[in-house]
Motif scaffolding. Structure first.
Motif, PDB file in Angstrom:
ATOM      1  N   LEU A 148      46.187  42.854  32.694  1.00  0.00           N
ATOM      2  CA  LEU A 148      46.252  43.161  34.122  1.00  0.00           C
ATOM      3  C   LEU A 148      46.692  44.603  34.350  1.00  0.00           C
ATOM      4  O   LEU A 148      47.476  45.150  33.569  1.00  0.00           O
ATOM      5  N   PRO A 149      46.207  45.242  35.417  1.00  0.00           N
ATOM      6  CA  PRO A 149      46.727  46.570  35.788  1.00  0.00           C
ATOM      7  C   PRO A 149      48.235  46.517  36.028  1.00  0.00           C
ATOM      8  O   PRO A 149      48.777  45.469  36.380  1.00  0.00           O
ATOM      9  N   GLU A 150      48.894  47.645  35.855  1.00  0.00           N
ATOM     10  CA  GLU A 150      50.349  47.685  35.944  1.00  0.00           C
ATOM     11  C   GLU A 150      50.869  47.241  37.311  1.00  0.00           C
ATOM     12  O   GLU A 150      51.942  46.663  37.415  1.00  0.00           O
ATOM     13  N   LEU A 197      33.286  41.764  37.048  1.00  0.00           N
ATOM     14  CA  LEU A 197      34.491  40.995  36.759  1.00  0.00           C
ATOM     15  C   LEU A 197      35.333  41.697  35.700  1.00  0.00           C
ATOM     16  O   LEU A 197      36.555  41.827  35.841  1.00  0.00           O
ATOM     17  N   ILE A 198      34.684  42.165  34.669  1.00  0.00           N
ATOM     18  CA  ILE A 198      35.390  42.839  33.575  1.00  0.00           C
ATOM     19  C   ILE A 198      35.984  44.158  34.050  1.00  0.00           C
ATOM     20  O   ILE A 198      37.049  44.578  33.592  1.00  0.00           O
ATOM     21  N   ALA A 199      35.326  44.818  35.008  1.00  0.00           N
ATOM     22  CA  ALA A 199      35.814  46.102  35.518  1.00  0.00           C
ATOM     23  C   ALA A 199      37.144  45.974  36.261  1.00  0.00           C
ATOM     24  O   ALA A 199      37.841  46.959  36.464  1.00  0.00           O
ATOM     25  N   LEU A 200      37.510  44.769  36.665  1.00  0.00           N
ATOM     26  CA  LEU A 200      38.774  44.573  37.370  1.00  0.00           C
ATOM     27  C   LEU A 200      39.976  44.694  36.436  1.00  0.00           C
ATOM     28  O   LEU A 200      41.105  44.848  36.896  1.00  0.00           O
ATOM     29  N   PHE A 201      39.742  44.602  35.142  1.00  0.00           N
ATOM     30  CA  PHE A 201      40.835  44.586  34.187  1.00  0.00           C
ATOM     31  C   PHE A 201      40.737  45.784  33.238  1.00  0.00           C
ATOM     32  O   PHE A 201      39.653  46.315  32.996  1.00  0.00           O
ATOM     33  N   LYS A 202      41.893  46.174  32.685  1.00  0.00           N
ATOM     34  CA  LYS A 202      41.892  47.256  31.704  1.00  0.00           C
ATOM     35  C   LYS A 202      41.107  46.859  30.453  1.00  0.00           C
ATOM     36  O   LYS A 202      40.405  47.651  29.860  1.00  0.00           O
ATOM     37  N   PHE A 203      41.295  45.614  30.045  1.00  0.00           N
ATOM     38  CA  PHE A 203      40.581  45.129  28.865  1.00  0.00           C
ATOM     39  C   PHE A 203      40.189  43.679  29.119  1.00  0.00           C
ATOM     40  O   PHE A 203      41.006  42.868  29.520  1.00  0.00           O
ATOM     41  N   ASP A 255      47.656  36.077  30.486  1.00  0.00           N
ATOM     42  CA  ASP A 255      46.931  36.849  29.471  1.00  0.00           C
ATOM     43  C   ASP A 255      45.462  36.481  29.347  1.00  0.00           C
ATOM     44  O   ASP A 255      44.760  36.986  28.473  1.00  0.00           O
ATOM     45  N   HIS A 256      44.977  35.586  30.206  1.00  0.00           N
ATOM     46  CA  HIS A 256      43.562  35.238  30.113  1.00  0.00           C
ATOM     47  C   HIS A 256      43.030  34.744  31.463  1.00  0.00           C
ATOM     48  O   HIS A 256      43.791  34.406  32.366  1.00  0.00           O
ATOM     49  N   LEU A 257      41.735  34.755  31.549  1.00  0.00           N
ATOM     50  CA  LEU A 257      41.032  34.322  32.758  1.00  0.00           C
ATOM     51  C   LEU A 257      40.062  33.218  32.376  1.00  0.00           C
ATOM     52  O   LEU A 257      39.341  33.320  31.380  1.00  0.00           O
ATOM     53  N   GLU A 258      40.056  32.150  33.164  1.00  0.00           N
ATOM     54  CA  GLU A 258      39.128  31.053  32.934  1.00  0.00           C
ATOM     55  C   GLU A 258      38.125  30.998  34.084  1.00  0.00           C
ATOM     56  O   GLU A 258      38.515  31.042  35.252  1.00  0.00           O
ATOM     57  N   VAL A 259      36.853  30.909  33.730  1.00  0.00           N
ATOM     58  CA  VAL A 259      35.778  30.817  34.726  1.00  0.00           C
ATOM     59  C   VAL A 259      34.975  29.562  34.438  1.00  0.00           C
ATOM     60  O   VAL A 259      34.464  29.388  33.325  1.00  0.00           O
ATOM     61  N   TYR A 260      34.878  28.689  35.429  1.00  0.00           N
ATOM     62  CA  TYR A 260      34.112  27.441  35.288  1.00  0.00           C
ATOM     63  C   TYR A 260      32.911  27.509  36.227  1.00  0.00           C
ATOM     64  O   TYR A 260      33.056  27.823  37.409  1.00  0.00           O
ATOM     65  N   VAL A 312      39.192  38.221  42.439  1.00  0.00           N
ATOM     66  CA  VAL A 312      38.540  37.779  41.195  1.00  0.00           C
ATOM     67  C   VAL A 312      37.545  36.663  41.488  1.00  0.00           C
ATOM     68  O   VAL A 312      36.426  36.641  40.960  1.00  0.00           O
ATOM     69  N   GLN A 313      37.934  35.728  42.359  1.00  0.00           N
ATOM     70  CA  GLN A 313      37.051  34.621  42.726  1.00  0.00           C
ATOM     71  C   GLN A 313      35.774  35.141  43.373  1.00  0.00           C
ATOM     72  O   GLN A 313      34.664  34.697  43.055  1.00  0.00           O
ATOM     73  N   LYS A 314      35.913  36.098  44.281  1.00  0.00           N
ATOM     74  CA  LYS A 314      34.742  36.628  44.992  1.00  0.00           C
ATOM     75  C   LYS A 314      33.802  37.360  44.039  1.00  0.00           C
ATOM     76  O   LYS A 314      32.582  37.242  44.151  1.00  0.00           O
ATOM     77  N   VAL A 315      34.368  38.130  43.100  1.00  0.00           N
ATOM     78  CA  VAL A 315      33.535  38.845  42.136  1.00  0.00           C
ATOM     79  C   VAL A 315      32.816  37.856  41.226  1.00  0.00           C
ATOM     80  O   VAL A 315      31.635  38.028  40.909  1.00  0.00           O
ATOM     81  N   ALA A 316      33.527  36.809  40.814  1.00  0.00           N
ATOM     82  CA  ALA A 316      32.893  35.783  39.977  1.00  0.00           C
ATOM     83  C   ALA A 316      31.753  35.107  40.730  1.00  0.00           C
ATOM     84  O   ALA A 316      30.687  34.841  40.160  1.00  0.00           O
ATOM     85  N   GLU A 317      31.961  34.825  42.004  1.00  0.00           N
ATOM     86  CA  GLU A 317      30.902  34.222  42.817  1.00  0.00           C
ATOM     87  C   GLU A 317      29.687  35.140  42.886  1.00  0.00           C
ATOM     88  O   GLU A 317      28.533  34.687  42.802  1.00  0.00           O
TER      89      GLU A 317
END
Length: 474
Positions: free
Chosen positions: A120-122, A93-99, A169-174, A135-140
């Motif tokens: 987010l990437p440019e 999941l973290i690898a999908l984003f620059k930071f 600017d942020h991601l929420e995972v429940y 993102v949803q699939k990676v989180a799953e």
């Protein structure tokens, strides 16, 4: 009272001693030593004790009075968040984003909430639905791996246990802790899906009509819904016909016009109208849309090069019915990406000096010309309906012509010669239909609200009419 105070004093003394030992041996601060001791107690004492209590509770009172808690607590030891563990478990999941790093976590009665800071990437927008789906699939995947290591949630799928929301600017995972959390996630996903439909409707200037599985009022085949009625009144006016009088259908449209979703809708409607239909599905491109039949080991699903066996088997049944005069059960051959399949056979013919393509073309053409009288139908799905695909002029035997999206002038001339077509740009899932004996009508295919449920109903209907086992022939 004194006994309780003695026990509490002993526990405090034990923890204090352990903390001092850890601090001295690890050369760390008091805070770090306290956290490590707490994590040890949670892992080796609290969690096993909790598990034992839960099993005892289940044995004494059953499962209904104590909610089952699913192992979705990423990076948590009790209520203590270990950010290093979170980052380890959410590597993909973290690898999908620059930071990206987990900045906080909240433990609720029904779910765990994780908040990640992201850049987010440019080339990606936070409104990009395909990226959100990724993102949803990676989180799953991360939740599923976590559950595999730390416990099994029974029959629950990771997709039912996780919800992601991507913001600027942020991601929420429940992640759900129990059945109440599962229900909360399902309801939130439904609301998000409806909001997406409304947003698409505003952006495209189009209207969305929804479809759910239900038993039909008659055995008539519903091909689509009237487009003008859908736009003017947000209502569904069916465009329908008798099954036997319109058994052959040609479905065309460019890539992205909605052919695959249309075909799933039509398969469902056919099984609603006549559940006893024996359906052969030939999916040459082996798409994900129809792979649910392969997973259920449906005997009349053919993918890739196996499509040739499907056509030959269907043709053998057709020949046997012709010779016996059988007119009982209806049979239907559904072929997706038919031109690509014929092209593949023609290439093999050149390499192997065979005549496979010609044999298949002749088989399909013969069924188109003679199948109606004995209950054998053919649905062909293609981007272009060239005459070369239908030997002997058999293309004229299609009683239903459904064209989705934008048609070229050449296609209009081939399929709707002599008909006056509306000069309109159609959205995906919209187009024109020509039923034998009628005039051209503008139609709209519905949005299937619960696609997984729709596919499940298709499989269940097929199973029911194969004696309760889709893996056995009739």
């Amino acid at each position: 009272m004194m006994s309780i105070l003695y026990v509490l004093g002993g526990v405090v003394l034990l923890i204090s001693t352990a903390t001092v030992c850890v601090k001295q041996s690890r050369k760390c601060s008091v805070e770090e030593a306290v956290i490590e001791v707490t994590m040890y107690l949670v892992k080796y004492i609290v969690q096993p004790t909790r598990w034992i209590c839960r099993e005892v509770w289940k044995a004494l009172f059953g499962n209904s009075t104590l909610p089952e808690e699913y192992p979705t607590h990423l990076g948590l030891n009790g209520n203590v968040l270990d950010e290093v563990t979170v980052e380890k478990e959410c590597t993909d999941l973290i690898a999908l984003f620059k930071f990206c790093r987990c900045v906080s976590c909240k433990v609720q009665p029904s779910f765990y909430a994780y908040y990640f800071s992201v850049i987010l990437p440019e080339n990606i927008s936070n409104e990009d639905e395909s990226y959100k789906e990724l993102v949803q699939k990676v989180a799953e995947k991360n939740v599923a791996e976590h559950m595999r290591l730390y416990g099994n949630p029974g029959s629950k799928d990771a997709a039912d246990l996780v919800l992601t929301r991507l913001f600027k600017d942020h991601l929420e995972v429940y992640t759900a802790r129990n059945e109440a959390g599962v229900q909360m996630i399902a309801e939130t996903k439904k609301q998000m899906r409806l909001a997406l439909i409304k947003a698409q409707r505003r952006e495209e200037g189009s209207v969305v009509i929804e479809e759910v599985w239900k038993k039909p009022d008659s055995n008539r085949m519903v091909w689509a819904y009237d487009r003008d009625t859908a736009y003017d009144f947000q209502m569904k006016l069916p465009v329908e016909s008798e099954i036997d009088s319109h058994c052959h259908a040609l479905i065309t449209g460019s890539s992205g016009s909605g052919k695959s979703v249309a075909l799933l809708f039509l398969l469902g409607k056919r099984l609603q109208a006549d559940p006893d239909t024996c359906i052969y599905v030939c999916d040459f491109k082996n798409s994900a849309d129809f792979r649910f039949l392969a997973k259920k080991n449906y005997p009349y699903y053919f993918a890739g090069d196996d499509c040739q066996c499907g056509v030959m088997d269907f043709y053998e049944r057709f020949n046997a019915a012709r010779q016996s005069g059988e007119t009982g059960r209806r049979f239907l051959l559904v072929f997706d990406e038919y031109p690509a399949f014929i092209s593949r056979l023609q290439m093999q013919d050149k390499q192997e000096k065979t005549k496979k393509a010609g044999e298949v073309l002749n088989m399909v053409s013969e069924i188109l010309m003679l199948g109606r009288g004995i209950g054998f139908g053919v649905w062909i799905v293609t981007q272009r309906a060239d005459a070369s695909l239908f030997s002997g002029g058999s293309r004229d035997n299609f009683m239903v012509l459904l064209a989705l999206g934008r048609l070229s002038r050449e296609q209009k001339g081939m399929l709707f010669s002599g008909e006056e077509l509306p000069d309109r740009v159609y959205q995906p899932g919209e187009g024109v239909i020509l039923l034998d004996g009628r005039e051209v009508e503008e139609v709209k295919l519905p949005w299937i609200t619960d696609m997984l449920g729709w596919k499940k109903q298709i499989v269940c209907t097929l199973r029911e009419h194969f004696g309760g086992n889709a893996g056995s022939a009739d």
